[in-house]
Design an enzyme around this catalytic site. Structure first.
Site, short mmCIF file in Angstrom:
data_model
loop_
_atom_site.label_atom_id
_atom_site.label_comp_id
_atom_site.label_asym_id
_atom_site.label_seq_id
_atom_site.Cartn_x
_atom_site.Cartn_y
_atom_site.Cartn_z
N GLU A 288 23.75 51.04 67.75
CA GLU A 288 24.41 49.84 67.24
C GLU A 288 23.66 49.37 65.99
OE1 GLU A 288 25.38 45.36 69.01
OE2 GLU A 288 23.59 46.43 69.66
N LYS A 351 33.75 46.64 69.98
CA LYS A 351 33.13 45.97 71.14
C LYS A 351 34.08 44.94 71.74
CE LYS A 351 28.78 43.68 72.41
NZ LYS A 351 27.49 43.17 71.91
N CYS A 402 25.64 47.70 73.55
CA CYS A 402 24.61 46.74 73.88
C CYS A 402 24.83 46.10 75.25
CB CYS A 402 24.50 45.69 72.77
SG CYS A 402 22.91 44.81 72.76
#
Length: 530
Positions: A288, A351, A402
């Protein structure tokens, strides 16, 4: 026959019992509960202390008034979450960390209140006490994982068990079943201790039996089979951990330097492949934020990524920040960058669960009063709508970004969508090694839960590969540049946990609600009889 001698499962007659633990004992027990739970999580990793912490909190709250139970639960929550989440205050100041810790502690206050509330039920049917403890923990986590702003699942009991035999249960019922097993074990320890307390140390046989049952739960979990590297297609995957110029919120102030670090590390990998010192990868994974410069709009950034992909002769999954789709909006995404052709827009994952107050700011004016750092988030990240199922040619990836690894359904959706390899792209440059290791523990649970090989790719560490049985290989150091290459075997099957999805949590949480309702009925009857 005394009430303590009533056979398990039968209603006990209403006779006088010893009261709750004295407050001078209960308060230190609640504090010790939080510290024991903390020590169960990485970086400490003393997983047997998680059931001990559960038992201490339950003992402290048992037979107390509701408000006292809530206060003791809150004390446990502060002792757990304040140090567990200390990485959140490294660069944002103390107030956001304090508020987040207090918010999370509030859920353990609810748990303490619920524990006190169901005390008459536990006293009347002692055999149910360990299960009551288990379902209340699952119910508390189900609420905390979803509220507010989509929840914050950090600190779930299940995530403390990455080295425990109980991790194997993830393949049967996911994180909720692991949490239930941990709390059930704690409930058995509680039953043993309380049996001794009520009997004033005179009844050793039931104490020994309950303690033995507590040991038997993790021992029995050793018999649960876990997926191993099977006969699936073998692919060679490289993780590039390029590192950043400096840790902290301004790590991306040198965005070009971060991108260059990953490009140069990949070109060095290509040179090692050409020299025969390293295997030719079928896929390269960058973390990321490896390109916070939008490579679809910035020709220089795009050219640098193409240079790396062409050199290594393999597609690269790049963590990017993309501008748009609307004015003032951005996306946190993973995009496949192919050698020779560049970005494959059909293989793009956005995301789905942006982090509130970090990637978007609810109630910005109010949040600014807490910390001026919220203005670093100049544009709100917009969520994606599709699971991160990406087809590279060599493998089908299940990409999550994440903190998304903490959310059950975000990961499961990629597996039911066909993912053969779980990939967690993350950026730990604003945190520390404790946070990274806590996140890796979640990756280990997901690998076992879905019977998939997995990997975590971080800008600064920890990066590494995880086998379907939860074992970690090639873990990198923190705040270093590293490239690790490993051959993994893809998996296509579905574990029971993948098939049943949300239902174990629904069933266990429903039992928690039923227990609360049952305790209300019992309390009403006691009042009517009194």
């Amino acid at each position: 026959m005394t009430q303590d001698e009533v056979p398990a499962g039968r209603a006990a007659p209403a006779v006088a019992r010893p009261g709750p633990l004295p407050l001078r004992v209960a308060a230190p027990a609640a504090l010790a509960a939080g510290l024991a739970l903390l020590a169960a999580f990485p970086p400490y990793g003393v997983w047997p202390l998680a059931p001990v912490g559960v038992a201490l909190l339950a003992a402290a709250a048992h037979r107390r008034r509701i408000r006292a139970g809530a206060g003791l639960g809150f004390l446990t929550g502060v002792a757990l979450f304040a140090p567990l989440l200390s990485w959140t205050n490294l660069h944002t100041g103390y107030l956001p960390w304090v508020l987040l810790s207090l918010l999370q502690a509030g859920y353990l206050a609810l748990l303490g209140a619920a524990t006190a509330w169901v005390s008459p039920l536990a006293d009347r049917w002692r055999a149910t006490w360990p299960a009551l403890t288990g379902v209340l923990w699952v119910g508390q986590e189900a609420l905390r994982d979803r509220t507010p702003f989509g929840g914050f699942p950090w600190g779930r009991l299940a995530f403390s068990q990455d080295d425990s035999p109980l991790l194997r249960l993830a393949g049967l019922g996911g994180a909720p079943l692991v949490t239930f097993a941990v709390a059930l074990t704690g409930g058995l320890l509680l039953g043993a201790a309380w049996c001794w307390w009520d009997g004033r140390g005179r009844r050793w046989a039931p104490v020994a039996g309950l303690a033995a049952a507590a040991v038997a739960v993790p021992a029995a979990a050793l018999g649960v089979p876990v997926a191993a590297a099977g006969p699936g297609v073998a692919v060679t995957v490289a993780i590039v951990q390029g590192n950043v110029p400096r840790l902290g919120l301004d790590f991306n102030a040198q965005r070009q330097a971060v991108l260059n670090n990953h490009v140069e590390a990949t070109i060095e990998l290509a040179a090692a492949v050409t020299a025969g010192r390293q295997r030719q990868p079928d896929l390269v994974v960058w973390p990321e934020n490896s390109s916070d410069i939008d490579p679809l709009r910035d020709g220089t950034a795009g050219a640098r990524i193409s240079q790396a992909a062409d050199a290594v002769r393999a597609p690269i999954l790049v963590g990017v920040v993309l501008r748009g789709p609307g004015a003032g909006q951005v996306r946190n995404a993973g995009i496949l960058w192919r050698p020779g052709t560049g970005p494959d827009l059909a293989q793009l994952y956005t995301k789905r669960h942006p982090v509130p107050f970090a990637e978007y700011v609810p109630m910005r004016e109010l949040a600014r009063m807490v910390s001026s750092q919220v203005d670093r988030v100049r544009a709100d990240f917009v969520p994606g709508s599709e699971p991160g199922v990406l087809h590279t040619g060599a493998a089908v990836l299940g990409d999550v970004i994440c903190f998304e690894v903490a959310y059950d359904e975000v990961v499961r959706d990629t597996v039911t969508g066909g993912a053969q390899l779980l990939v967690v792209q993350t950026n730990n440059a604003t945190f520390d090694v404790a946070e990274a290791r806590q996140q890796l523990a979640m990756v280990r649970l997901r690998a076992v839960e879905h019977g998939r090989p997995a990997l975590m790719a971080s800008t600064v560490g920890v990066s590494g590969f995880v086998a379907p049985d939860g074992r970690v290989s090639d873990a990198t150091g923190f705040n270093t540049r590293a490239v690790v290459v490993r051959q993994v075997r893809l998996a296509d099957g579905r574990t029971l946990a993948t098939r049943v999805g949300l239902w174990p949590e629904v069933a266990l949480a429903a039992l928690a609600v039923t227990a609360l309702a049952g305790a209300a009925v019992l309390r009403r009857r006691h009042r009517a009889g009194g």
